[in-house]
Design a protein around this motif. Structure first.
Motif, short mmCIF file in Angstrom:
data_model
loop_
_atom_site.label_atom_id
_atom_site.label_comp_id
_atom_site.label_asym_id
_atom_site.label_seq_id
_atom_site.Cartn_x
_atom_site.Cartn_y
_atom_site.Cartn_z
N SER A 1 36.76 -86.17 -22.37
CA SER A 1 37.63 -87.22 -21.86
C SER A 1 36.97 -88.59 -21.99
O SER A 1 35.74 -88.71 -21.88
CB SER A 1 37.96 -86.94 -20.39
N GLU B 1 40.69 -85.62 -11.87
CA GLU B 1 41.24 -85.03 -13.09
C GLU B 1 41.57 -83.55 -12.93
O GLU B 1 42.30 -82.98 -13.73
CB GLU B 1 40.21 -85.19 -14.23
N ARG B 2 40.97 -82.91 -11.93
CA ARG B 2 41.20 -81.48 -11.65
C ARG B 2 40.90 -80.58 -12.85
O ARG B 2 41.66 -79.68 -13.20
CB ARG B 2 42.64 -81.23 -11.18
N ILE C 1 36.04 -82.58 -18.08
CA ILE C 1 36.21 -83.92 -18.64
C ILE C 1 35.20 -84.17 -19.77
O ILE C 1 34.92 -85.31 -20.11
CB ILE C 1 36.07 -85.02 -17.56
N LEU D 1 36.87 -90.64 -19.80
CA LEU D 1 36.20 -90.86 -18.53
C LEU D 1 34.72 -90.51 -18.60
O LEU D 1 33.92 -91.00 -17.80
CB LEU D 1 36.87 -90.02 -17.42
N LEU E 1 35.64 -88.49 -10.14
CA LEU E 1 36.47 -88.46 -11.35
C LEU E 1 36.91 -87.03 -11.67
O LEU E 1 38.06 -86.80 -12.05
CB LEU E 1 35.69 -89.03 -12.53
#
Length: 203
Positions: free
Chosen positions: A90, A83-84, A87, A92, A79
């Motif tokens: 996020s 997403e680079r 997070i 996620l 993930l």
């Protein structure tokens, strides 16, 4: 046959593996550090719970829990790469963390009633299972454990554990208490995140 305990334990282990490993990635730890945080978050609460009720931790006797935790770690890394970036805030990360909280709250409550604990003991067992792994993770990451200052987190586990015990006491057939516990804990956590709920401080 898949029991409510096994189902909730699997969901919680993967979800907390994702949450813990993601925090390790955001802290720029290496692969070992990320894995350690993920596994500790996923298994720490359950191990502490089992020791508290006087039984050998299931995570140390079966390979399934460790494999599920590692699957969560792998998912978190995937993930983050997708997403680079970070997070931490996020969905996620926050959604799996909320799911893990609810699932582990339910497994803790199940263990508590099966061990014959008092109402207080059942709620403590549920809460400890839900938040214990994350607290250990934060200590390893040299942070104040999030349950001491996080907005409306452990409260969700307390509410879920209380509902489980209440329904169990009036002989609601399984998986009724488990489902209700998950719905309450998860619902409160999601609504709390959405509305920015927090408990008042002393000052």
């Amino acid at each position: 046959m898949l029991t409510p305990f096994a189902a909730m334990n699997a969901v919680g282990t993967v979800a907390f593996g994702v949450a813990g490993a993601s925090k390790g990635v955001d802290a720029d730890l290496d692969y070992l550090g990320v894995t350690v945080l993920g596994v500790v978050t996923a298994l720490g609460g359950g191990i502490t719970r089992d020791l508290l009720v006087g039984r050998v931790p299931s995570a140390l006797t079966a390979e399934t829990d460790v494999l599920l935790a590692l699957a969560g770690v792998g998912l978190a890394i995937a993930l983050v790469r997708a997403e680079r970036g970070r997070i931490a805030d996020s969905p996620l990360l926050t959604i799996p963390d909320a799911v893990g909280l609810a699932a582990f709250t339910a497994t803790g409550a199940i263990v508590g009633v099966e061990a014959g604990l008092s109402p207080f003991g059942v709620v403590v067992c549920a809460t400890l299972t839900g938040v214990g792994g994350g607290a250990i993770r934060d200590v390893l990451a040299q942070e104040v454990p999030f349950i001491l200052h996080e907005d409306f987190y452990a409260t969700c586990a307390i509410a879920g554990g209380t509902v489980f015990w209440a329904l169990w006491t009036v002989d609601i057939a399984p998986p009724g208490p488990t489902v209700a516990c998950v719905v309450v804990a998860l619902g409160l956590r999601l609504v709390g995140m959405r509305r920015g709920w927090s408990l008042p401080t002393v000052r």
